[in-house]
Design a protein around this motif. Structure first.
Motif, PDB file in Angstrom:
ATOM      1  N   SER A 382      38.148  44.324  51.084  1.00 20.99           N
ATOM      2  CA  SER A 382      38.459  45.124  50.042  1.00 20.99           C
ATOM      3  C   SER A 382      39.038  44.651  48.802  1.00 20.99           C
ATOM      4  O   SER A 382      39.483  43.540  48.803  1.00 20.99           O
ATOM      5  N   PHE A 383      38.632  45.073  47.508  1.00 19.08           N
ATOM      6  CA  PHE A 383      38.986  44.554  46.284  1.00 19.08           C
ATOM      7  C   PHE A 383      39.749  45.471  45.383  1.00 19.08           C
ATOM      8  O   PHE A 383      39.191  46.897  45.607  1.00 19.08           O
ATOM      9  N   VAL A 384      40.884  45.116  44.775  1.00 17.39           N
ATOM     10  CA  VAL A 384      41.488  46.149  44.002  1.00 17.39           C
ATOM     11  C   VAL A 384      40.880  46.193  42.611  1.00 17.39           C
ATOM     12  O   VAL A 384      40.655  45.051  41.952  1.00 17.39           O
ATOM     13  N   ASN A 385      40.683  47.448  41.872  1.00 17.07           N
ATOM     14  CA  ASN A 385      40.106  47.145  40.553  1.00 17.07           C
ATOM     15  C   ASN A 385      41.293  46.651  39.590  1.00 17.07           C
ATOM     16  O   ASN A 385      42.374  46.842  39.606  1.00 17.07           O
ATOM     17  N   GLY A 386      40.398  45.910  38.613  1.00 17.83           N
ATOM     18  CA  GLY A 386      41.201  45.291  37.727  1.00 17.83           C
ATOM     19  C   GLY A 386      41.768  44.060  38.103  1.00 17.83           C
ATOM     20  O   GLY A 386      42.855  43.637  37.321  1.00 17.83           O
ATOM     21  N   LYS A 387      41.602  43.486  39.235  1.00 18.20           N
ATOM     22  CA  LYS A 387      42.341  42.278  39.805  1.00 18.20           C
ATOM     23  C   LYS A 387      41.423  41.089  39.833  1.00 18.20           C
ATOM     24  O   LYS A 387      41.684  40.253  40.595  1.00 18.20           O
ATOM     25  N   ASP A 413      37.446  35.739  43.511  1.00 18.78           N
ATOM     26  CA  ASP A 413      37.143  36.790  44.376  1.00 18.78           C
ATOM     27  C   ASP A 413      35.737  37.230  43.998  1.00 18.78           C
ATOM     28  O   ASP A 413      35.543  38.128  43.282  1.00 18.78           O
ATOM     29  N   LEU A 414      34.760  36.962  44.994  1.00 19.06           N
ATOM     30  CA  LEU A 414      33.383  37.239  44.661  1.00 19.06           C
ATOM     31  C   LEU A 414      32.975  38.560  45.579  1.00 19.06           C
ATOM     32  O   LEU A 414      33.118  38.738  46.660  1.00 19.06           O
ATOM     33  N   ILE A 415      32.680  39.499  44.585  1.00 17.46           N
ATOM     34  CA  ILE A 415      32.279  40.722  45.308  1.00 17.46           C
ATOM     35  C   ILE A 415      30.717  40.992  45.661  1.00 17.46           C
ATOM     36  O   ILE A 415      30.262  41.527  46.750  1.00 17.46           O
ATOM     37  N   SER A 416      29.948  40.750  44.640  1.00 22.78           N
ATOM     38  CA  SER A 416      28.263  41.244  44.763  1.00 22.78           C
ATOM     39  C   SER A 416      27.672  39.770  44.175  1.00 22.78           C
ATOM     40  O   SER A 416      28.013  38.978  43.323  1.00 22.78           O
ATOM     41  N   ILE A 417      26.217  39.835  44.703  1.00 22.03           N
ATOM     42  CA  ILE A 417      25.358  38.674  43.941  1.00 22.03           C
ATOM     43  C   ILE A 417      24.049  39.788  44.150  1.00 22.03           C
ATOM     44  O   ILE A 417      23.743  40.142  45.070  1.00 22.03           O
ATOM     45  N   PHE A 445      27.163  46.171  37.478  1.00 19.68           N
ATOM     46  CA  PHE A 445      27.896  46.597  36.329  1.00 19.68           C
ATOM     47  C   PHE A 445      28.719  47.903  36.520  1.00 19.68           C
ATOM     48  O   PHE A 445      29.571  48.418  35.735  1.00 19.68           O
ATOM     49  N   ASP A 446      28.153  48.680  37.610  1.00 20.79           N
ATOM     50  CA  ASP A 446      28.823  50.039  37.922  1.00 20.79           C
ATOM     51  C   ASP A 446      29.781  50.152  38.783  1.00 20.79           C
ATOM     52  O   ASP A 446      30.588  51.123  39.000  1.00 20.79           O
ATOM     53  N   ASP A 447      30.276  48.810  39.512  1.00 21.71           N
ATOM     54  CA  ASP A 447      31.422  48.447  40.414  1.00 21.71           C
ATOM     55  C   ASP A 447      32.573  48.664  39.830  1.00 21.71           C
ATOM     56  O   ASP A 447      32.799  47.690  39.200  1.00 21.71           O
ATOM     57  N   PRO A 448      33.361  49.475  39.840  1.00 25.30           N
ATOM     58  CA  PRO A 448      34.743  49.417  39.065  1.00 25.30           C
ATOM     59  C   PRO A 448      35.746  48.251  39.546  1.00 25.30           C
ATOM     60  O   PRO A 448      36.685  47.847  38.859  1.00 25.30           O
ATOM     61  N   SER A 449      35.276  47.634  40.797  1.00 20.19           N
ATOM     62  CA  SER A 449      36.024  46.466  41.416  1.00 20.19           C
ATOM     63  C   SER A 449      35.754  45.299  40.930  1.00 20.19           C
ATOM     64  O   SER A 449      36.307  44.206  40.858  1.00 20.19           O
ATOM     65  N   VAL A 450      34.586  45.248  39.849  1.00 13.96           N
ATOM     66  CA  VAL A 450      34.091  43.989  39.307  1.00 13.96           C
ATOM     67  C   VAL A 450      34.559  44.046  38.069  1.00 13.96           C
ATOM     68  O   VAL A 450      34.225  44.819  36.893  1.00 13.96           O
ATOM     69  N   ASP A 451      35.284  43.129  37.608  1.00 16.06           N
ATOM     70  CA  ASP A 451      35.780  42.687  36.130  1.00 16.06           C
ATOM     71  C   ASP A 451      34.926  41.813  35.530  1.00 16.06           C
ATOM     72  O   ASP A 451      34.877  41.948  34.301  1.00 16.06           O
ATOM     73  N   PHE A 660      34.906  27.040  35.249  1.00 18.85           N
ATOM     74  CA  PHE A 660      35.152  28.068  36.063  1.00 18.85           C
ATOM     75  C   PHE A 660      36.841  28.229  36.406  1.00 18.85           C
ATOM     76  O   PHE A 660      37.175  29.282  36.637  1.00 18.85           O
ATOM     77  N   LYS A 661      37.268  27.231  36.707  1.00 20.44           N
ATOM     78  CA  LYS A 661      38.690  27.421  36.897  1.00 20.44           C
ATOM     79  C   LYS A 661      39.512  27.949  35.929  1.00 20.44           C
ATOM     80  O   LYS A 661      40.329  28.992  36.047  1.00 20.44           O
ATOM     81  N   LEU A 662      39.507  27.478  34.606  1.00 21.53           N
ATOM     82  CA  LEU A 662      39.910  28.140  33.239  1.00 21.53           C
ATOM     83  C   LEU A 662      39.583  29.529  33.237  1.00 21.53           C
ATOM     84  O   LEU A 662      40.327  30.253  32.690  1.00 21.53           O
ATOM     85  N   LEU A 663      38.106  29.752  33.560  1.00 24.38           N
ATOM     86  CA  LEU A 663      37.777  31.274  33.273  1.00 24.38           C
ATOM     87  C   LEU A 663      38.373  32.049  34.407  1.00 24.38           C
ATOM     88  O   LEU A 663      38.712  33.311  33.959  1.00 24.38           O
ATOM     89  N   ILE A 664      38.638  31.530  35.436  1.00 27.81           N
ATOM     90  CA  ILE A 664      39.363  32.516  36.629  1.00 27.81           C
ATOM     91  C   ILE A 664      40.719  32.755  36.088  1.00 27.81           C
ATOM     92  O   ILE A 664      41.369  33.966  36.389  1.00 27.81           O
ATOM     93  N   ASP A 665      41.521  31.732  35.533  1.00 29.22           N
ATOM     94  CA  ASP A 665      42.683  31.815  35.210  1.00 29.22           C
ATOM     95  C   ASP A 665      43.014  32.766  33.976  1.00 29.22           C
ATOM     96  O   ASP A 665      43.681  33.843  34.026  1.00 29.22           O
TER      97      ASP A 665
END
Length: 703
Positions: A382-387, A413-417, A445-451, A660-665
């Motif tokens: 489970s993933f929290v929106n905006g996190k 936090d990888l949700i979809s590919i 794009f339509d998944d609210p848990s994907v930021d 990618f470390k800086l991007l996630i931060d």
């Protein structure tokens, strides 16, 4: 949906849950009813997969040389990682598919929903196939008969290259499935056909179809038998459909041929040819390529551009149609070749014994109803929106070998590919714990848990997807290039509001080597020379297509424009480019770019494809205030004239992990964009200006 795949690493064959493909432009979406297991071809793949690393290496000496060259330039560990990643790729099996059209892509007028068709689709419940690899099935041909279409066209193409005429004697060496089909088509062509095989059952089956059989295992001397049958003249043509590692077959083919005879290779054999055997008879030898003209031609297969019939009578699609017509008219009888019919779920009945069974043709039967969902859920995380949830669009080599390992190291936090076919995306999802695999990128794009959405597709899709993602309110990371045209760049600038971040994968500025040089030289005016020993890429590869890949300057050299921009601390003011060759405007593989910067710095990018692979791939030289820094292949940086610094050594580090470390931060904690948007736009415009400069043979100013 269900699909049969095989691991190159272990040889294991499994029935995998894969998201069903979507219909693409120029293609049709097919629900499979039958597919044929090509036992010869698929047996080789399975046996190769089951062999150990040493055996695999012995079978591919050219690949071993590439590995050794890569070790010299990039080091042992990065090379081993690349090799094991390659071996871990899943391989979809099958290429003889029959089914019903359930969707028609844009630009396709030849097919309608409900049509029964044969194609080179894989063993999957749904396949998306370009229109030039699909053929209509006549009403009187059953689905299981039509499953022989593609494999039959392989034999037919060999026949066309042999060019037999009525009454000629043609020998077919190897009476497996392709050999039997080839022999029967030759009989229909009015030829006297001799079949050679070691299996008595196959000889018996061939004889029932009017073919003269020769069995060396039964004591027959192949060469003497053919010469006896032809009254000492020899065969007019020999078509080799066998698989063998030694050179005996090619030698026998030469010995049994008449003077100026033709030998065509369809199978796989040893090819240590005796000059004397071919010289004395002036024999011709040709290797047949799969289904016929158009095979491996991207314009024909992917773009649907047909060859004019008046100039190329028999393309691969027209060969498909010819085989189907031969079955429809009774000239080719295939039902007797079917050894077994197996439900898709019982596929192991075939593959677990594929190396030892005496089967000729095995038919897989598919259920009438099957799951056509475009998404497969692999775990219930489970993933929290905006996190900080992440979705990835694209599952090519960069995603697999570079991006995903770096994201894993950054605890992303990888949700979809999303992947076009679903196979590669699902394999990566399983390996890296991604929750969903999909073939519909809009679901990301339509998944609210994907930021954050990471885009690593072919270059012509970048701009459109960036705009879609920005309009959906997502943070966007896109691999270079950002866009291929000024018009595309304008749409991105319009969509970018600044509330979300837009990052382009200019990773080299994050390498410890570049960071060190930047710290040493500061922002003073400097001269920078970047040399890219890029290596040759064949002309038919998509990167060269300006509409798809943008060419190697827009598509790849943009990396070095950004890198020099970062080092100089300034933006490009003007660009001039020259390229080598008779048509440099059409070939930018070997080019030199001169960059003028706003702060007076000068940059030179030498982008070459004609250098040795044994030499370092990338080299950066920086000259400033009587100091010089030389970076060699992101492994060694040497300083001259710097107080307290002489050398930095690391493993190969092009900055991907730090990027990618800086991007996630930034995604999780907020902060400034990794690369200022004005620098991204300037770099993109500079790459366009380089191409414009080549056309106009003049300096081009960046506006």
């Amino acid at each position: 949906m269900k699909q049969i795949i095989q691991s190159f690493k272990t040889g294991e064959t499994i029935l995998e849950d894969i998201p069903a493909p979507q219909v693409a432009r120029g293609s049709v979406l097919i629900q499979t009813t039958r597919s044929l297991v090509s036992l010869g071809t698929e047996r080789m793949l399975v046996e190769f997969g089951k062999s150990n690393l040493i055996s695999k290496a012995r079978q591919q000496p050219d690949k071993v040389k590439q590995v050794l060259d890569k070790i010299k330039t990039e080091g042992l560990m990065p090379t081993l990682e690349a090799v094991f990643n390659k071996l871990g790729e899943p391989l979809p099996l099958g290429y003889c598919n029959v089914g019903k059209v359930i969707a028609v892509g844009e630009g396709v007028s030849e097919f309608n929903v409900g049509d029964r068709v044969a194609s080179n689709g894989q063993h999957a419940e749904y396949v998306n196939i370009p229109k030039n690899l699909v053929a209509h099935i006549p009403e009187n041909v059953s689905d299981e008969e039509a499953a022989f279409t593609v494999v039959g066209s392989i034999g037919l193409q060999g026949i066309r290259l042999c060019d037999p005429t009525l009454g000629e004697t043609i020998v077919v060496v190897g009476l497996g499935l392709i050999g039997l089909l080839t022999a029967e088509l030759l009989v229909a062509n009015g030829c006297r056909v001799i079949g050679v095989d070691l299996d008595a059952k196959k000889i018996e089956l061939a004889q029932a179809k009017g073919i003269i059989g020769i069995n060396p295992r039964a004591g027959d001397d192949v060469v003497k038998s053919v010469l006896g049958i032809t009254n000492g003249i020899g065969a007019d043509g020999v078509i080799i459909t066998a698989s063998a590692k030694n050179n005996e077959i090619i030698s026998q083919a030469a010995q049994m041929s008449r003077k100026r005879g033709r030998i065509v290779l369809v199978g796989v054999i040893g090819l240590d040819i005796s000059r004397a055997e071919f010289y004395e008879k002036e024999l011709s030898f040709q290797v047949s390529c799969s289904y016929g003209p158009g095979r491996y031609d991207e314009d024909y297969e992917r773009k649907g551009i047909d060859y004019p019939l008046s100039f190329v009578r028999w393309t691969e699609k027209r060969n498909f149609e010819a085989v189907l017509n031969a079955i429809s008219t009774g000239k080719l009888e295939v039902k007797s070749l079917i050894t077994e019919r197996v439900a898709l779920t019982d596929f192991k009945d075939i593959y677990d014994n594929i190396s030892g069974q005496g089967s000729i043709a095995s038919i897989l039967e598919y259920p009438l109803e099957s799951d056509s969902s475009n998404t497969v859920v692999l775990n219930s995380n489970s993933f929290v929106n905006g996190k900080g949830g992440i979705g990835i669009i694209g599952s090519g080599n960069f995603t697999k070998m570079t991006m995903l390992p770096a994201l894993k190291a950054a605890n992303a936090d990888l949700i979809s590919i999303a992947s076009a076919g679903g196979v590669s995306g699902t394999a990566m999802a399983k390996k890296y714990g991604i929750a969903k695999s999909t073939t519909n990128y809009n679901e990301i794009f339509d998944d609210p848990s994907v930021d954050l959405v990471l885009i690593t597709t072919r270059h012509n899709q970048h701009a459109q997807m960036v705009v879609e993602g920005l309009n959906k309110g997502k943070h966007i990371f896109v691999e270079k290039p950002l866009a291929l045209t000024d018009a595309e760049l304008s749409t991105i600038v319009e969509a970018y509001k600044g509330s979300k971040t837009l990052t382009v994968g200019f990773n080299r500025r994050f390498s410890p080597h570049i960071q060190k040089i930047k710290k040493l030289v500061g922002n003073s005016p400097m001269n920078v020379i970047a040399t890219m020993n890029a290596g040759h890429i064949p002309a038919n590869v998509w990167i060269h297509d300006m509409k798809v890949g943008g060419g190697r300057i827009i598509g790849e050299a943009c990396h070095f424009i950004d890198l020099i921009t970062f080092l100089t601390g300034s933006k490009v003011k003007a660009v001039c480019m020259n390229a080598m060759g008779p048509n440099p405007q059409e070939n930018t593989d070997n080019a030199s770019i001169l960059l003028e910067y706003e702060n007076g710095s000068t940059g030179v990018i030498n982008y070459f494809s004609n250098g040795s692979k044994a030499y370092s791939k990338e080299r950066i030289e920086v000259y400033s205030q009587e100091r010089t820094a030389i970076m060699d292949n992101f492994r060694v940086t040497t300083g001259y004239g710097f107080k307290g610094f002489s050398k930095l050594k690391t493993g190969l580090d092009k900055g991907h992990k730090e990027q990618f470390k800086l991007l996630i931060d930034v995604l999780k904690d907020g902060g400034k964009p990794l690369i200022p948007i004005d620098e991204i736009i300037n770099t993109t415009k500079a790459s366009f200006a380089a191409i414009e400069s080549l056309k106009t043979k003049s300096w081009v100013t960046i506006i």
